[in-house]
Enzyme design. Structure first.
Site, PDB file in Angstrom:
ATOM      1  N   SER A 144       0.847  -1.197   0.000  1.00 23.23           N
ATOM      2  CA  SER A 144       0.000   0.000   0.000  1.00 23.23           C
ATOM      3  C   SER A 144       0.876   1.239   0.000  1.00 23.23           C
ATOM      4  O   SER A 144       1.669   1.456   0.924  1.00 23.23           O
ATOM      5  CB  SER A 144      -0.894   0.010   1.231  1.00 23.23           C
ATOM      6  OG  SER A 144      -1.458   1.297   1.372  1.00 23.23           O
ATOM      7  N   HIS A 170      -1.154  -1.308  -4.217  1.00 27.88           N
ATOM      8  CA  HIS A 170      -2.444  -0.997  -3.602  1.00 27.88           C
ATOM      9  C   HIS A 170      -2.536   0.515  -3.409  1.00 27.88           C
ATOM     10  O   HIS A 170      -1.682   1.120  -2.757  1.00 27.88           O
ATOM     11  CB  HIS A 170      -2.545  -1.739  -2.271  1.00 27.88           C
ATOM     12  CG  HIS A 170      -3.854  -1.594  -1.562  1.00 27.88           C
ATOM     13  ND1 HIS A 170      -4.945  -2.375  -1.848  1.00 27.88           N
ATOM     14  CD2 HIS A 170      -4.232  -0.767  -0.557  1.00 27.88           C
ATOM     15  CE1 HIS A 170      -5.946  -2.045  -1.054  1.00 27.88           C
ATOM     16  NE2 HIS A 170      -5.546  -1.065  -0.254  1.00 27.88           N
ATOM     17  N   ASP A 179      -4.738   3.575  -2.091  1.00 29.36           N
ATOM     18  CA  ASP A 179      -5.836   3.913  -1.176  1.00 29.36           C
ATOM     19  C   ASP A 179      -6.385   5.303  -1.468  1.00 29.36           C
ATOM     20  O   ASP A 179      -5.728   6.312  -1.196  1.00 29.36           O
ATOM     21  CB  ASP A 179      -5.341   3.870   0.272  1.00 29.36           C
ATOM     22  CG  ASP A 179      -5.158   2.446   0.774  1.00 29.36           C
ATOM     23  OD1 ASP A 179      -6.103   1.655   0.663  1.00 29.36           O
ATOM     24  OD2 ASP A 179      -4.049   2.145   1.276  1.00 29.36           O
ATOM     25  N   MET A 232      -9.038   8.038  -0.441  1.00 28.25           N
ATOM     26  CA  MET A 232      -9.895   8.410   0.701  1.00 28.25           C
ATOM     27  C   MET A 232     -10.443   9.813   0.471  1.00 28.25           C
ATOM     28  O   MET A 232      -9.712  10.692   0.022  1.00 28.25           O
ATOM     29  CB  MET A 232      -9.081   8.407   1.995  1.00 28.25           C
ATOM     30  CG  MET A 232      -8.381   7.093   2.281  1.00 28.25           C
ATOM     31  SD  MET A 232      -7.620   7.166   3.906  1.00 28.25           S
ATOM     32  CE  MET A 232      -6.673   5.634   3.897  1.00 28.25           C
ATOM     33  N   HIS A 248      -8.213   0.858  -4.055  1.00 31.33           N
ATOM     34  CA  HIS A 248      -9.136   0.652  -2.927  1.00 31.33           C
ATOM     35  C   HIS A 248      -9.813   1.986  -2.650  1.00 31.33           C
ATOM     36  O   HIS A 248      -9.193   2.915  -2.125  1.00 31.33           O
ATOM     37  CB  HIS A 248      -8.332   0.160  -1.714  1.00 31.33           C
ATOM     38  CG  HIS A 248      -9.138  -0.011  -0.464  1.00 31.33           C
ATOM     39  ND1 HIS A 248      -8.563  -0.164   0.785  1.00 31.33           N
ATOM     40  CD2 HIS A 248     -10.484  -0.070  -0.246  1.00 31.33           C
ATOM     41  CE1 HIS A 248      -9.511  -0.288   1.703  1.00 31.33           C
ATOM     42  NE2 HIS A 248     -10.685  -0.230   1.099  1.00 31.33           N
ATOM     43  N   MET A 300     -12.045   4.222  -0.620  1.00 34.41           N
ATOM     44  CA  MET A 300     -12.727   4.461   0.662  1.00 34.41           C
ATOM     45  C   MET A 300     -13.448   5.792   0.515  1.00 34.41           C
ATOM     46  O   MET A 300     -13.055   6.817   1.082  1.00 34.41           O
ATOM     47  CB  MET A 300     -11.695   4.475   1.795  1.00 34.41           C
ATOM     48  CG  MET A 300     -11.219   3.073   2.139  1.00 34.41           C
ATOM     49  SD  MET A 300      -9.645   3.078   3.013  1.00 34.41           S
ATOM     50  CE  MET A 300      -8.553   3.188   1.613  1.00 34.41           C
ATOM     51  N   MET A 307     -11.579  -6.112   5.435  1.00 35.24           N
ATOM     52  CA  MET A 307     -10.722  -5.171   6.164  1.00 35.24           C
ATOM     53  C   MET A 307     -10.365  -5.757   7.530  1.00 35.24           C
ATOM     54  O   MET A 307     -11.241  -6.190   8.280  1.00 35.24           O
ATOM     55  CB  MET A 307     -11.432  -3.830   6.358  1.00 35.24           C
ATOM     56  CG  MET A 307     -11.602  -2.992   5.092  1.00 35.24           C
ATOM     57  SD  MET A 307     -10.053  -2.571   4.250  1.00 35.24           S
ATOM     58  CE  MET A 307      -9.188  -1.623   5.517  1.00 35.24           C
ATOM     59  N   ASP A 322      -6.508  -6.456   4.424  1.00 35.91           N
ATOM     60  CA  ASP A 322      -5.867  -5.137   4.398  1.00 35.91           C
ATOM     61  C   ASP A 322      -5.935  -4.524   5.786  1.00 35.91           C
ATOM     62  O   ASP A 322      -7.022  -4.303   6.322  1.00 35.91           O
ATOM     63  CB  ASP A 322      -6.608  -4.268   3.367  1.00 35.91           C
ATOM     64  CG  ASP A 322      -6.044  -2.857   3.238  1.00 35.91           C
ATOM     65  OD1 ASP A 322      -4.971  -2.581   3.796  1.00 35.91           O
ATOM     66  OD2 ASP A 322      -6.705  -2.039   2.563  1.00 35.91           O
ATOM     67  N   SER A 342       2.884  -0.430   5.988  1.00 34.79           N
ATOM     68  CA  SER A 342       4.072  -0.170   6.803  1.00 34.79           C
ATOM     69  C   SER A 342       5.058  -1.335   6.805  1.00 34.79           C
ATOM     70  O   SER A 342       6.267  -1.117   6.855  1.00 34.79           O
ATOM     71  CB  SER A 342       3.671   0.215   8.233  1.00 34.79           C
ATOM     72  OG  SER A 342       2.483  -0.415   8.629  1.00 34.79           O
TER      73      SER A 342
HETATM   74  C1  DX5 Z   1      -6.208   1.511   5.610  1.00 36.50           C
HETATM   75  C2  DX5 Z   1      -5.785   1.225   4.197  1.00 36.50           C
HETATM   76  C3  DX5 Z   1      -4.665   0.273   4.117  1.00 36.50           C
HETATM   77  C4  DX5 Z   1      -3.397   0.734   4.781  1.00 36.50           C
HETATM   78  C5  DX5 Z   1      -2.718  -0.462   5.364  1.00 36.50           C
HETATM   79  O1  DX5 Z   1      -7.438   2.113   5.616  1.00 36.50           O
HETATM   80  O2  DX5 Z   1      -6.858   0.688   3.448  1.00 36.50           O
HETATM   81  O3  DX5 Z   1      -4.425  -0.132   2.768  1.00 36.50           O
HETATM   82  O4  DX5 Z   1      -2.511   1.385   3.910  1.00 36.50           O
HETATM   83  O5  DX5 Z   1      -1.598  -0.043   6.064  1.00 36.50           O
HETATM   84  P1  DX5 Z   1      -0.827  -1.014   7.085  1.00 36.50           P
HETATM   85  O6  DX5 Z   1      -0.359  -2.197   6.291  1.00 36.50           O
HETATM   86  O7  DX5 Z   1       0.280  -0.154   7.570  1.00 36.50           O
HETATM   87  O8  DX5 Z   1      -1.819  -1.408   8.149  1.00 36.50           O
HETATM   88 ZN    ZN Z   2      -6.412  -0.258   1.505  1.00 31.81          ZN
END
Ligand code: DX5
Ligand code: ZN
Length: 227
Positions: free
Chosen positions: A15, A38, A40, A42, A71, A73, A142, A180, A203
């Site tokens: 991600s 990936h 994200d 948002m 992804h 959100m 999730m 995820d 991370s």
């Molecule tokens: C959280 C995201 C994830 C996030 C995961 O809402 O959808 O994709 O980047 O990060 P880690 O692997 O650090 O939990």
């Molecule tokens: Zn995600």
């Protein structure tokens, strides 16, 4: 039970939420050994955080050495998700909680040429998806509340994932099961054992000195549970 898939069917999708946003091209080059990147998106409405929209995703699409796993959100995915498929993303995943017509939307995404994904938050039941599994190419369970990277893996989501994997096997479905949130060397075994085949890690990959080595190690770890 009969196997649903083998060890070649494990995917590790880093991600970029955990990447350095102002050095995105260099960050993407660090994960050239990933299966997908990936991405994200948002909107500060569906989740209390804001990342980027179609303009940035379009540039990532032009720059990334690996295909995009988007992804979303966001609220109103029925309106916005097809635009991400049109940018060329390999997969577009929207949240079930936000979609007005999830099956209709999945069909539109497929018609554009993307894999259609649906995501569910930790407290959202999966049973409603059982009868429409064939409408989706991937289901994202999730393992944290969506919105932020670096949160702790929620093991209480594993029974839901396991039930979904059992149901997919029972129905002969080829749907990918993605997890995820909080996926790392210390949590990936639980998720793989419960039936996940596609692992998002932010991370754990970008926080490593050698992201490609971290990807290989996570993949090898998950492959030991392939079933
Ligand atoms: C959280 C995201 C994830 C996030 C995961 O809402 O959808 O994709 O980047 O990060 P880690 O692997 O650090 O939990
Ligand atoms: Zn995600």
């Amino acid at each position: 039970m009969t196997p649903r898939r083998g060890s070649d069917d494990i995917r590790i999708n880093p991600s970029i939420l955990a990447a350095d946003f102002v050095n995105m091209q260099a960050e993407l080059a660090r994960i050239a050994g990933a299966d997908f990147v990936h991405v994200d998106v948002m909107d500060n409405h569906f989740v209390p955080n804001l990342t980027f929209g179609p303009q940035m995703v379009g540039r990532i699409q032009e720059t990334s050495p690996v295909p995009l796993d988007v992804h979303l959100m966001i609220d109103a995915p029925d309106r916005w998700a097809p635009g991400y498929a049109e940018l060329g993303a390999a997969s577009v995943t929207f949240h079930l909680e936000a979609a007005a017509e999830p099956v209709t939307l999945a069909r539109r995404l497929r018609a554009i040429g993307a894999r259609a994904g649906v995501a569910i938050k930790p407290d959202t039941p999966a049973e409603g998806l059982y009868d429409v599994l064939d409408e989706f190419d991937q289901i994202l369970v999730m393992t944290v509340e969506p919105g932020f990277g670096g949160q702790s893996f929620r093991a209480e989501t594993m029974p839901k994932l396991r039930a979904l994997a059992d149901e997919a096997r029972r129905r002969g479905s080829a749907v990918w099961l993605q997890v995820d949130g909080g996926i790392s060397a210390s949590t990936i075994d639980q998720a793989a054992e419960a039936g996940a085949d596609t692992f998002v890690a932010g991370s754990a990959v970008f926080g490593a000195d050698d992201p490609d080595a971290a990807i290989r190690a996570l993949r090898a770890q998950a492959q030991r549970h392939a079933h």
